[in-house]
Design a protein around this motif. Structure first.
Motif, PDB file in Angstrom:
ATOM      1  N   LEU A 205      75.886 -22.552 -19.441  1.00 13.18           N
ATOM      2  CA  LEU A 205      75.506 -23.426 -18.331  1.00 13.18           C
ATOM      3  C   LEU A 205      76.425 -23.225 -17.132  1.00 13.18           C
ATOM      4  N   SER A 206      77.716 -23.184 -17.396  1.00 10.45           N
ATOM      5  CA  SER A 206      78.687 -23.032 -16.317  1.00 10.45           C
ATOM      6  C   SER A 206      78.502 -21.716 -15.576  1.00 10.45           C
ATOM      7  N   ASP A 207      78.329 -20.629 -16.317  1.00 11.36           N
ATOM      8  CA  ASP A 207      78.156 -19.319 -15.689  1.00 11.36           C
ATOM      9  C   ASP A 207      76.872 -19.251 -14.868  1.00 11.36           C
ATOM     10  N   SER A 208      75.840 -19.961 -15.328  1.00  2.66           N
ATOM     11  CA  SER A 208      74.532 -19.903 -14.673  1.00  2.66           C
ATOM     12  C   SER A 208      74.368 -20.947 -13.576  1.00  2.66           C
ATOM     13  N   ALA A 209      75.359 -21.801 -13.390  1.00  4.63           N
ATOM     14  CA  ALA A 209      75.232 -22.906 -12.443  1.00  4.63           C
ATOM     15  C   ALA A 209      74.830 -22.469 -11.034  1.00  4.63           C
ATOM     16  N   PRO A 210      75.444 -21.418 -10.453  1.00  5.56           N
ATOM     17  CA  PRO A 210      75.030 -21.032  -9.097  1.00  5.56           C
ATOM     18  C   PRO A 210      73.561 -20.617  -9.019  1.00  5.56           C
ATOM     19  N   ARG A 211      73.055 -20.000 -10.070  1.00  2.12           N
ATOM     20  CA  ARG A 211      71.651 -19.595 -10.078  1.00  2.12           C
ATOM     21  C   ARG A 211      70.733 -20.816 -10.105  1.00  2.12           C
ATOM     22  N   TYR A 212      71.080 -21.779 -10.930  1.00  4.64           N
ATOM     23  CA  TYR A 212      70.268 -22.996 -10.984  1.00  4.64           C
ATOM     24  C   TYR A 212      70.369 -23.777  -9.675  1.00  4.64           C
ATOM     25  N   ALA A 213      71.562 -23.836  -9.110  1.00  6.45           N
ATOM     26  CA  ALA A 213      71.749 -24.595  -7.877  1.00  6.45           C
ATOM     27  C   ALA A 213      70.926 -24.008  -6.738  1.00  6.45           C
ATOM     28  N   ALA A 214      70.822 -22.683  -6.705  1.00  8.44           N
ATOM     29  CA  ALA A 214      70.083 -22.028  -5.623  1.00  8.44           C
ATOM     30  C   ALA A 214      68.573 -22.103  -5.815  1.00  8.44           C
ATOM     31  N   GLY A 215      68.115 -22.194  -7.062  1.00  7.03           N
ATOM     32  CA  GLY A 215      66.680 -22.118  -7.321  1.00  7.03           C
ATOM     33  C   GLY A 215      65.964 -23.438  -7.474  1.00  7.03           C
ATOM     34  N   LEU A 216      66.672 -24.475  -7.893  1.00  7.33           N
ATOM     35  CA  LEU A 216      66.020 -25.761  -8.129  1.00  7.33           C
ATOM     36  C   LEU A 216      65.930 -26.579  -6.845  1.00  7.33           C
ATOM     37  N   GLU A 217      64.956 -27.460  -6.801  1.00  5.14           N
ATOM     38  CA  GLU A 217      64.791 -28.359  -5.672  1.00  5.14           C
ATOM     39  C   GLU A 217      65.876 -29.451  -5.722  1.00  5.14           C
ATOM     40  N   PRO A 218      66.229 -30.049  -4.566  1.00  5.27           N
ATOM     41  CA  PRO A 218      67.287 -31.072  -4.558  1.00  5.27           C
ATOM     42  C   PRO A 218      67.082 -32.195  -5.575  1.00  5.27           C
ATOM     43  N   ALA A 219      65.863 -32.701  -5.685  1.00  6.95           N
ATOM     44  CA  ALA A 219      65.609 -33.785  -6.639  1.00  6.95           C
ATOM     45  C   ALA A 219      65.799 -33.312  -8.076  1.00  6.95           C
ATOM     46  N   GLU A 220      65.432 -32.068  -8.353  1.00  7.88           N
ATOM     47  CA  GLU A 220      65.610 -31.514  -9.694  1.00  7.88           C
ATOM     48  C   GLU A 220      67.091 -31.362 -10.013  1.00  7.88           C
ATOM     49  N   ARG A 221      67.855 -30.890  -9.032  1.00 11.72           N
ATOM     50  CA  ARG A 221      69.296 -30.745  -9.237  1.00 11.72           C
ATOM     51  C   ARG A 221      69.945 -32.101  -9.491  1.00 11.72           C
TER      52      ARG A 221
END
Length: 254
Positions: A205-221
């Motif tokens: 999760l930690s390693d993938s955090a920037p990818r999720y942060a860039a791809g998910l919508e604000p409400a999803e994040r």
């Protein structure tokens, strides 16, 4: 712990649904060093090993060197290194690569030694925990890399090429990613999870955090951040808690 896995297994299907045909990405060289041929060959070897032990009511064990070697290739996270940015050119190889890994993960979780009827998820997690958790960590990283590659593709599309099929595929991909994250967080909130398995999941999760942060919508994040904060008090291992706090921080934009 069966319910979190069901979320991840379902998410794998959503994540890989019709997006590849929808994006129409080219097969040019991407940034991720994925060897699809090696993964397919390892998958064939694994299926042969599984077929050999199935009559005895078992699944291949990672303690067997031949099984360990096959799974290391199928669930190889090195090509998913977040230092290598995933691009739209990676999609044609990334998605089949991730689906092959998800297929093996599902085979462990859905295994039924009787051959028919509903699988005993709890028993499978108890017996094949080492195998299943390795597959979990792989799925977390695959979800993040696929989201990053698809985000790059969607961002490159001219407005007149954004059709409904692509919108639907994009929405399903993000839904799958959020389910993968939620399911993993639920696992990490379970006190019975071993320290080795917890560390592997939290690191993914930690390693993938920037990818999720860039791809998910604000409400999803924001929803993911809230789930993370909810389970943090139950996380007993300091290194795991620190990784999850960092994960939440990245998704919060800090």
């Amino acid at each position: 712990m069966a319910r979190p896995f069901q979320a991840i297994a379902a998410a794998a299907v959503l994540m890989l649904a019709p997006l590849l045909s929808a994006v129409g990405a080219s097969a040019q060289q991407g940034a991720l060093a994925i060897d699809g041929a090696a993964a397919r060959e390892a998958l064939a070897r694994f299926e042969g090993l599984a077929q050999a032990v199935r009559p005895a009511g078992q699944m291949p064990r990672i303690t067997d060197p031949a099984v360990r070697q096959a799974l290391a290739t199928i669930w190889d996270v090195r090509p998913l290194d977040p230092a290598r940015r995933a691009s739209e050119a990676d999609l044609p190889v990334l998605m089949p690569y991730c689906e092959a890994g998800s297929q093996v993960l599902r085979s462990y979780f859905l295994f039924n030694p009787r051959g028919t009827g509903a699988p005993d998820a709890a028993a499978n997690l108890q017996t094949y925990g080492d195998e299943i958790m390795s597959g979990f960590a792989f799925s977390v990283r695959c979800s993040g890399a696929t989201l990053e590659a698809a985000t790059a593709f969607m961002g490159s599309l001219p407005a007149d090429q954004m059709n409904q099929v692509r919108r639907d595929g994009w929405n399903r991909l993000r839904l799958g990613a959020t389910q993968v994250i939620r399911g993993t967080l639920m696992m990490l909130g379970d006190a019975s999870l071993s320290s080795v398995h917890a560390d592997a999941l939290a690191r993914a999760l930690s390693d993938s955090a920037p990818r999720y942060a860039a791809g998910l919508e604000p409400a999803e994040r924001q929803a993911i951040v809230e789930v993370t904060r909810t389970i943090l008090p139950a996380v007993r291992l300091a290194p795991v808690r620190e990784r999850l706090e960092g994960f939440a921080g990245v998704l919060s934009g800090r």
